[in-house]
Design an enzyme around this catalytic site. Structure first.
Site, PDB file in Angstrom:
ATOM      1  N   LYS A  11       0.824  -1.219   0.000  1.00 46.78           N
ATOM      2  CA  LYS A  11       0.000   0.000   0.000  1.00 46.78           C
ATOM      3  C   LYS A  11       0.861   1.274   0.000  1.00 46.78           C
ATOM      4  CE  LYS A  11      -3.980  -2.249   2.216  1.00 46.78           C
ATOM      5  NZ  LYS A  11      -5.029  -2.130   3.264  1.00 46.78           N
ATOM      6  N   ASN A 114      -2.078   0.265   6.594  1.00 53.04           N
ATOM      7  CA  ASN A 114      -1.604  -0.996   7.170  1.00 53.04           C
ATOM      8  C   ASN A 114      -0.697  -1.811   6.240  1.00 53.04           C
ATOM      9  OD1 ASN A 114      -3.606  -1.895   5.509  1.00 53.04           O
ATOM     10  ND2 ASN A 114      -4.783  -2.951   7.075  1.00 53.04           N
ATOM     11  N   HIS A 117      -2.149  -5.421   1.451  1.00 49.95           N
ATOM     12  CA  HIS A 117      -3.451  -6.071   1.270  1.00 49.95           C
ATOM     13  C   HIS A 117      -3.206  -7.550   1.020  1.00 49.95           C
ATOM     14  CE1 HIS A 117      -7.362  -7.090  -0.483  1.00 49.95           C
ATOM     15  NE2 HIS A 117      -6.680  -7.698  -1.427  1.00 49.95           N
ATOM     16  N   GLU A 128      -9.361 -10.027  -7.965  1.00 48.40           N
ATOM     17  CA  GLU A 128      -8.402  -8.944  -7.722  1.00 48.40           C
ATOM     18  C   GLU A 128      -7.192  -9.060  -8.653  1.00 48.40           C
ATOM     19  OE1 GLU A 128      -9.761  -8.643  -3.029  1.00 48.40           O
ATOM     20  OE2 GLU A 128      -7.757  -9.383  -3.508  1.00 48.40           O
TER      21      GLU A 128
HETATM   22  P1  ATP Z   1      -7.054  -5.997   3.231  1.00 50.25           P
HETATM   23  O1  ATP Z   1      -8.357  -6.307   2.530  1.00 50.25           O
HETATM   24  O2  ATP Z   1      -6.487  -4.649   2.887  1.00 50.25           O
HETATM   25  O3  ATP Z   1      -6.058  -7.106   3.137  1.00 50.25           O
HETATM   26  P2  ATP Z   1      -8.212  -6.871   5.676  1.00 50.25           P
HETATM   27  O4  ATP Z   1      -8.807  -7.975   4.878  1.00 50.25           O
HETATM   28  O5  ATP Z   1      -7.340  -7.257   6.835  1.00 50.25           O
HETATM   29  O6  ATP Z   1      -7.370  -5.893   4.787  1.00 50.25           O
HETATM   30  P3  ATP Z   1     -10.768  -5.551   5.493  1.00 50.25           P
HETATM   31  O7  ATP Z   1     -11.831  -5.756   6.502  1.00 50.25           O
HETATM   32  O8  ATP Z   1     -10.885  -6.230   4.178  1.00 50.25           O
HETATM   33  O9  ATP Z   1      -9.363  -5.910   6.197  1.00 50.25           O
HETATM   34  O10 ATP Z   1     -10.622  -3.989   5.276  1.00 50.25           O
HETATM   35  C1  ATP Z   1      -9.985  -3.480   4.119  1.00 50.25           C
HETATM   36  C2  ATP Z   1      -9.093  -2.334   4.517  1.00 50.25           C
HETATM   37  O11 ATP Z   1      -9.909  -1.281   4.997  1.00 50.25           O
HETATM   38  C3  ATP Z   1      -8.126  -2.627   5.661  1.00 50.25           C
HETATM   39  O12 ATP Z   1      -6.914  -3.163   5.240  1.00 50.25           O
HETATM   40  C4  ATP Z   1      -7.910  -1.249   6.246  1.00 50.25           C
HETATM   41  O13 ATP Z   1      -6.913  -0.537   5.512  1.00 50.25           O
HETATM   42  C5  ATP Z   1      -9.243  -0.596   6.045  1.00 50.25           C
HETATM   43  N1  ATP Z   1     -10.022  -0.720   7.271  1.00 50.25           N
HETATM   44  C6  ATP Z   1     -10.651  -1.821   7.763  1.00 50.25           C
HETATM   45  N2  ATP Z   1     -11.274  -1.570   8.906  1.00 50.25           N
HETATM   46  C7  ATP Z   1     -11.047  -0.262   9.171  1.00 50.25           C
HETATM   47  C8  ATP Z   1     -11.428   0.628  10.200  1.00 50.25           C
HETATM   48  N3  ATP Z   1     -12.193   0.227  11.225  1.00 50.25           N
HETATM   49  N4  ATP Z   1     -10.999   1.910  10.115  1.00 50.25           N
HETATM   50  C9  ATP Z   1     -10.242   2.337   9.090  1.00 50.25           C
HETATM   51  N5  ATP Z   1      -9.845   1.545   8.063  1.00 50.25           N
HETATM   52  C10 ATP Z   1     -10.243   0.280   8.109  1.00 50.25           C
HETATM   53 MG    MG Z   2      -9.872  -7.649   3.085  1.00 46.86          MG
END
Ligand code: ATP
Ligand code: MG
Length: 139
Positions: A11, A114, A117, A128
């Site tokens: 990211k 974070n 992804h 994706e």
């Molecule tokens: P990713 O899909 O990026 O691998 P993930 O699967 O761990 O992450 P998801 O629930 O899919 O988490 O959320 C997608 C992205 O949205 C997260 O990586 C994060 O950057 C953002 N995100 C998720 N929850 C929150 C939150 N509560 N506040 C802010 N950003 C969030």
């Molecule tokens: Mg996710």
């Protein structure tokens, strides 16, 4: 049936902080083979499409804005049990909860920035990967 493939992005925060090389090293050291790799940048429009599944969530607008704020590295990765093993390698969504030694533990600063992804299912990994790569860009 498992396809043994996952999709990842490094990211904008991790790219800006100079972690591309270290993260790719962690990924290959963990046994993932790189099938496709691209350094590119999402627009608000393409980031919005990529994260459409999250469009109802309160953080969607900030997520789209952040993911289009700078260049990213996109990749398709291959390994037995790729989805689960890669999510274990990157750690919890919130880096504060990410286990010691995971990519998010080492390189991420906050739940929105974070570092990486990782796809959550075989089906989404295929969708994706197709979003970023043609068949001719996979090896
Ligand atoms: P990713 O899909 O990026 O691998 P993930 O699967 O761990 O992450 P998801 O629930 O899919 O988490 O959320 C997608 C992205 O949205 C997260 O990586 C994060 O950057 C953002 N995100 C998720 N929850 C929150 C939150 N509560 N506040 C802010 N950003 C969030
Ligand atoms: Mg996710």
């Amino acid at each position: 049936m498992s396809t043994n493939r996952t999709f990842t992005m490094i990211k904008p925060d991790a790219v800006a902080n100079g972690h591309i090389g270290a993260i790719i090293n962690d990924i290959t050291a963990a046994g993932f083979k790189i099938v496709a790799l691209k350094y590119t940048k999402l627009t608000e429009e393409t980031a919005g499409k990529f994260y459409e599944v999250h469009s109802a969530r309160p953080f969607y607008k900030d997520l789209v804005s952040f993911m289009s704020s700078g260049p990213i590295v996109a990749a398709i990765l291959e390994k037995d049990n790729a989805i689960e093993d890669f999510r274990n390698l990157i750690g919890a969504t919130n880096p504060a909860d990410a286990a010691e030694g995971t990519i998010r533990n080492k390189y991420a600063k906050s739940i929105d920035a974070n570092a990486v992804h990782g796809s959550d299912s075989d089906e989404n990994a295929a969708i994706e990967g197709d979003f970023f790569f043609t068949a001719a860009e996979r090896f």
